[in-house]
Write an enzyme that holds these catalytic residues in place. Structure first.
Site, PDB file in Angstrom:
ATOM      1  N   ASP A 151     -11.759  -4.036 -22.989  1.00 13.87           N
ATOM      2  CA  ASP A 151     -12.927  -4.716 -23.609  1.00 13.87           C
ATOM      3  C   ASP A 151     -12.620  -5.271 -24.939  1.00 13.87           C
ATOM      4  O   ASP A 151     -11.315  -5.575 -25.241  1.00 13.87           O
ATOM      5  CB  ASP A 151     -14.116  -3.652 -24.009  1.00 13.87           C
ATOM      6  CG  ASP A 151     -15.429  -3.820 -23.679  1.00 13.87           C
ATOM      7  OD1 ASP A 151     -15.664  -5.183 -23.908  1.00 13.87           O
ATOM      8  OD2 ASP A 151     -16.378  -3.251 -23.378  1.00 13.87           O
ATOM      9  N   ASP A 249     -22.493  -8.656 -21.233  1.00 10.77           N
ATOM     10  CA  ASP A 249     -22.990  -7.521 -20.354  1.00 10.77           C
ATOM     11  C   ASP A 249     -23.962  -7.797 -19.370  1.00 10.77           C
ATOM     12  O   ASP A 249     -24.917  -8.686 -19.738  1.00 10.77           O
ATOM     13  CB  ASP A 249     -22.934  -6.353 -20.903  1.00 10.77           C
ATOM     14  CG  ASP A 249     -21.727  -5.359 -21.725  1.00 10.77           C
ATOM     15  OD1 ASP A 249     -20.846  -6.015 -21.130  1.00 10.77           O
ATOM     16  OD2 ASP A 249     -22.019  -4.605 -22.364  1.00 10.77           O
TER      17      ASP A 249
END
Length: 443
Positions: A151, A249
């Protein structure tokens, strides 16, 4: 909706791609990931149960073979061992450690993925890997990890890019090479020069360091770079990893966004302009599947799955498998759409050939491109999407579809019913509910 013909063309792989042994990463990864359904409420039992369900539901046989642990798996207080500096698992969640979980999943013929961050902390506030890349890669290899999702949170200022490309902050209009994509207190958002090489950015460096560390372990660990589209990762992501996130996301809504997460249509709108970088050994990642989650209708879930398969995005189930509804399982198990995603002859993504409700190349987060097509060893696939709230008639004009000709008759195959229509068609002017088991398409 899939259309088949005898048209087969040669396709080459992208240059400078990261090639791994045993074909790992050549095709989009498939599996199950914990975040969308469980968030931080995870433990070993969740993943072992999912592994058993992937086998019993027939999903493993369809290609869903990664069981991925997302954020929150490590000890948030005692982050690293005082002596070795290895990340400490949360032993309340994984009493016998991550290697035990990995061994159990490997015995089922499955693979295991784990999560970390190219910053000092993960998005959830757990230990990140920046500055510990070699140690963490070695640790995961020792545990038997097969996949890393990496991430992009909590980046120190010393690692900020000189120029910024954050596509989520665009306010509209098709993206262009010199766009700053908004500004905030963390960046001066100065436009990059037109000839700027994004592989010289610090974002590239952060992901390249981990890429090199994974390769050095001598264990093939598929590398998923969750860079959110920053620093034009689509231009260099296949040199450092097997996939790269292109946007923020995902969230289980059709339109708009929820806090920092996005619905299906805004993500697809962005994807409409970025299809060229996907091919064998490298795939744009449009985030995990929300099929079966939230308030998505069956029709929306079906469209979501079809277009993610068309984009050659990695396909990671994000819904609870325990008690999964039969209609949701049928969507996730569609062999014809999986076949396009996993095609071993043609590696490129489907691309829009007509926007439909809007003029071509219109940037619209509610009504993206509606007509897509792509080559497959089975023939030409055509995907028609209805972005409106009411039933619509969609016309597929063969002369508009790349690879098809107006003066040629084709055999039509319905990917949802699994049926080949009896006669040859020169055009398809409309089709009724594609879930109908009878061949009721109109010409």
């Amino acid at each position: 909706m899939g259309l088949t013909s005898n048209l087969i063309l040669a396709l080459t792989s992208p240059a400078l791609a990261l090639i791994s042994k045993d074909g790992i990463g050549r095709l989009p990864a498939m599996g199950w990931s914990s975040w969308n359904e469980y968030g931080c409420a995870i433990n070993e039992s969740v993943f072992l149960t999912v592994g058993e369900q992937l086998v019993s539901l027939g999903l493993k046989d369809l290609g869903y073979n990664y069981v991925n642990i997302d954020d929150c798996w490590s000890d948030k207080i005692n982050m690293r061992d005082n002596r070795t500096k290895e990340i400490n698992p949360d032993y309340k969640k994984f009493p016998k450690g991550i290697k035990h979980t990995a061994d159990k999943l490997h015995k089922l013929g499955l693979k295991i993925g784990i999560y970390s961050d190219a910053g000092t902390l993960t998005c959830g506030g757990y230990a990140g890997s920046l500055g510990y890349e070699e140690l963490d890669a070695t640790t995961w290899a020792k545990w038997g990890i097969d996949y890393l999702k990496y991430d992009n949170c909590n980046i120190p200022k010393a690692w900020y890019d000189e120029y910024r490309w954050w596509p989520e902050n665009w306010n509209g209009g098709p993206p262009n090479e010199n766009q700053t994509a908004g500004g905030d207190s963390e960046s001066n958002a100065v436009p990059a020069p037109s000839d700027y090489d994004w592989a010289t950015s610090k974002t590239f460096d952060r992901y390249k360091i981990m890429s090199d560390a994974l390769i050095a372990t001598k264990r093939t660990i598929q590398f998923s770079q969750c860079a959110w589209g920053h620093a034009r990762v689509d231009e260099w992501g296949n040199t450092t990893g097997h996939s790269w996130r292109m946007w923020g996301d995902i969230y289980p809504v059709w339109l708009g966004k929820h806090e920092y997460s996005w619905g299906i249509m805004p993500i697809l709108n962005h994807a409409s302009f970025f299809t060229n970088s996907t091919n064998f050994w490298g795939h744009s990642d449009w985030d995990m599947l929300e099929v079966g989650n939230g308030d998505l209708t069956i029709e929306e879930s079906r469209s979501h799955f079809a277009l993610w398969a068309a984009l050659k995005s990695p396909l990671f189930i994000g819904t609870r498998l325990d008690g999964i509804k039969p209609e949701i399982l049928r969507i996730l198990s569609n062999k014809d759409l999986i076949a396009f995603n996993q095609d071993k002859v043609f590696g490129a993504s489907a691309t829009p050939y007509k926007w439909g409700i809007n003029p071509d190349r219109t940037w619209n987060q509610s009504h993206p491109a509606e007509f897509w097509s792509g080559k497959s060893k089975k023939g030409i696939y055509v995907f028609a999407l209805n972005t409106l709230e009411t039933a619509q008639k969609k016309s597929i004009v063969f002369s508009e579809v790349p690879g098809l000709k107006a003066d040629t008759k084709y055999t039509l195959y319905n990917c949802w019913t699994g049926k080949k229509l009896d006669k040859l068609y020169k055009s398809l002017s409309s089709f009724k509910d594609v879930d109908n088991s009878d061949d009721e398409e109109e010409t």
